[in-house]
Design a protein around this motif. Structure first.
Motif, PDB file in Angstrom:
ATOM      1  N   GLN A 103      -5.034   0.106  13.022  1.00 38.83           N
ATOM      2  CA  GLN A 103      -5.770  -1.119  12.678  1.00 38.83           C
ATOM      3  C   GLN A 103      -6.252  -1.784  13.961  1.00 38.83           C
ATOM      4  N   VAL A 154      -2.506  -7.002   1.475  1.00 42.54           N
ATOM      5  CA  VAL A 154      -2.143  -5.595   1.255  1.00 42.54           C
ATOM      6  C   VAL A 154      -1.398  -5.133   2.496  1.00 42.54           C
ATOM      7  N   VAL A 155      -0.129  -4.779   2.321  1.00 41.48           N
ATOM      8  CA  VAL A 155       0.701  -4.387   3.461  1.00 41.48           C
ATOM      9  C   VAL A 155       1.210  -2.975   3.259  1.00 41.48           C
ATOM     10  N   GLY A 156       0.908  -2.089   4.207  1.00 39.32           N
ATOM     11  CA  GLY A 156       1.391  -0.714   4.137  1.00 39.32           C
ATOM     12  C   GLY A 156       2.552  -0.504   5.076  1.00 39.32           C
ATOM     13  N   ARG A 157       2.223   0.026   6.271  1.00 38.01           N
ATOM     14  CA  ARG A 157       3.266   0.499   7.177  1.00 38.01           C
ATOM     15  C   ARG A 157       4.275  -0.545   7.626  1.00 38.01           C
ATOM     16  N   THR A 159     -14.269  -0.813   6.908  1.00 36.00           N
ATOM     17  CA  THR A 159     -13.991  -1.197   8.302  1.00 36.00           C
ATOM     18  C   THR A 159     -14.283  -0.053   9.268  1.00 36.00           C
ATOM     19  N   ASP A 161       0.888   4.495   0.495  1.00 41.06           N
ATOM     20  CA  ASP A 161       0.158   5.649   1.023  1.00 41.06           C
ATOM     21  C   ASP A 161       1.104   6.834   1.212  1.00 41.06           C
ATOM     22  N   LYS A 171      -0.223  -0.846  -4.464  1.00 40.21           N
ATOM     23  CA  LYS A 171      -1.567  -0.264  -4.371  1.00 40.21           C
ATOM     24  C   LYS A 171      -1.429   1.256  -4.344  1.00 40.21           C
ATOM     25  N   PRO A 222      -6.260  -6.471   3.690  1.00 42.64           N
ATOM     26  CA  PRO A 222      -5.390  -5.577   4.456  1.00 42.64           C
ATOM     27  C   PRO A 222      -5.410  -5.964   5.942  1.00 42.64           C
ATOM     28  N   ALA A 254       0.863  -1.188   0.000  1.00 45.03           N
ATOM     29  CA  ALA A 254       0.000   0.000   0.000  1.00 45.03           C
ATOM     30  C   ALA A 254       0.897   1.234   0.000  1.00 45.03           C
ATOM     31  N   ARG A 287       0.307  -7.241   9.642  1.00 44.59           N
ATOM     32  CA  ARG A 287       1.504  -6.745  10.327  1.00 44.59           C
ATOM     33  C   ARG A 287       2.504  -7.882  10.482  1.00 44.59           C
TER      34      ARG A 287
HETATM   35  O1  C5P Z   1      -0.380   0.635   6.716  1.00 42.74           O
HETATM   36  P1  C5P Z   1      -1.404  -0.447   6.646  1.00 42.74           P
HETATM   37  O2  C5P Z   1      -0.804  -1.830   6.394  1.00 42.74           O
HETATM   38  O3  C5P Z   1      -2.375  -0.439   7.797  1.00 42.74           O
HETATM   39  O4  C5P Z   1      -2.222  -0.092   5.316  1.00 42.74           O
HETATM   40  C1  C5P Z   1      -3.340  -0.824   4.903  1.00 42.74           C
HETATM   41  C2  C5P Z   1      -3.879  -0.293   3.611  1.00 42.74           C
HETATM   42  O5  C5P Z   1      -5.092  -0.993   3.289  1.00 42.74           O
HETATM   43  C3  C5P Z   1      -4.240   1.189   3.633  1.00 42.74           C
HETATM   44  O6  C5P Z   1      -4.017   1.707   2.318  1.00 42.74           O
HETATM   45  C4  C5P Z   1      -5.713   1.169   3.969  1.00 42.74           C
HETATM   46  O7  C5P Z   1      -6.396   2.285   3.464  1.00 42.74           O
HETATM   47  C5  C5P Z   1      -6.181  -0.102   3.238  1.00 42.74           C
HETATM   48  N1  C5P Z   1      -7.403  -0.697   3.777  1.00 42.74           N
HETATM   49  C6  C5P Z   1      -7.529  -1.131   5.093  1.00 42.74           C
HETATM   50  N2  C5P Z   1      -8.691  -1.696   5.535  1.00 42.74           N
HETATM   51  C7  C5P Z   1      -9.726  -1.824   4.706  1.00 42.74           C
HETATM   52  C8  C5P Z   1      -9.639  -1.400   3.385  1.00 42.74           C
HETATM   53  C9  C5P Z   1      -8.452  -0.833   2.952  1.00 42.74           C
HETATM   54  O8  C5P Z   1      -6.581  -1.036   5.855  1.00 42.74           O
HETATM   55  N3  C5P Z   1     -10.820  -2.398   5.136  1.00 42.74           N
END
Ligand code: C5P
Length: 234
Positions: free
Chosen positions: A192, A210-213, A121, A11, A34, A180, A9, A183
């Motif tokens: 989260q 989907v992994v962001g931070r 969510t 962001d 993403k 998503p 992700a 961690r």
């Molecule tokens: O940084 P992190 O791993 O929490 O990022 C998760 C990504 O997934 C972010 O872009 C967030 O907007 C997206 N997302 C989420 N939960 C959802 C839908 C999308 O965390 N239900």
């Protein structure tokens, strides 16, 4: 086509930040990325073209929700950008979802994967009952929207890894779950509420995590990405 992968992700709020991040990868690995509303609205189509030029797959997370004709025409524009996955709100209904599929389909018959968001969510039972006037239990609404998505011909839904099994029970095992809330063990949870490791998401049957931070905020993002891939894809 491989329907299992780790999606980062991105962001970030500027193209500069994104490309600084991508430059850390050695050119051999091309992670699936993403791109959300913030980056897309800031940098438009140019950033998508540049990411594609660098050889990455893209999940364009714009969550469309409008009348069927508008969504159909907008999806045709996104499809022409050659992205690999896009999404919309299942709450727009089956006519909108079918219109989106039509709009996405390119003249050669190919199209990006089309995924639906069921309930965000950030939506809880209270908001649903008091403001949306939906009095059914939230989990029932999520599964019903998922089934409507499947019956409209879409490829899958965004959900928690903890819901992936149930979604597949209701919609079939080929129906994709994009999850998503991931961690790496020991990382901070941030905002989260319920998180899962890549290894557990694999066990629970997620198709794409989907992994962001956990990656973008890591001291060594490439190492964190490789750890996610190792745990999730084996
Ligand atoms: O940084 P992190 O791993 O929490 O990022 C998760 C990504 O997934 C972010 O872009 C967030 O907007 C997206 N997302 C989420 N939960 C959802 C839908 C999308 O965390 N239900």
């Amino acid at each position: 086509m491989m329907n299992k992968d780790v999606i980062i992700a991105c962001d970030f709020n500027s193209a500069e930040q994104l490309f600084n991040f991508l430059d850390k990868f050695d050119g051999v690995e091309k992670p699936y990325l993403k791109v959300g509303m913030e980056l897309f609205y800031a940098s438009g189509n140019q950033i998508i073209k540049e990411i594609k030029r660098r050889g990455h797959k893209i999940f364009l997370d714009l969550k469309l929700h409008d009348i069927p004709n508008t969504v159909k025409k907008s999806m045709a524009v996104l499809s022409a950008l050659d992205v690999d996955m896009v999404n919309l709100h299942a709450g727009g209904g089956s006519v909108m979802m079918k219109g989106a599929l039509e709009g996405l389909t390119r003249p050669d018959g190919t199209r990006p994967l089309l995924i639906a968001v069921t309930q965000l969510t950030s939506t809880n039972q209270e908001l649903m009952t008091n403001e949306l006037l939906i009095d059914k239990p939230l989990d029932e609404v999520v599964m019903s929207y998922a089934l409507n998505t499947k019956n409209s011909g879409l490829d899958g839904v965004v959900c928690s890894p903890l819901e992936a099994g149930k979604v597949k029970e209701v919609c079939g095992k080929e129906f994709l779950t994009i999850t998503p809330g991931i961690r790496l063990a020991g990382d901070s949870v941030g905002d989260q509420k319920r998180v899962t490791t890549p290894a557990l998401a694999r066990e629970l049957g997620s198709d794409y995590i989907v992994v962001g931070r956990s990656i973008t905020g890591a001291e060594d993002p490439v190492k964190a990405y490789r750890q996610c891939v190792k745990e999730f894809l084996g």
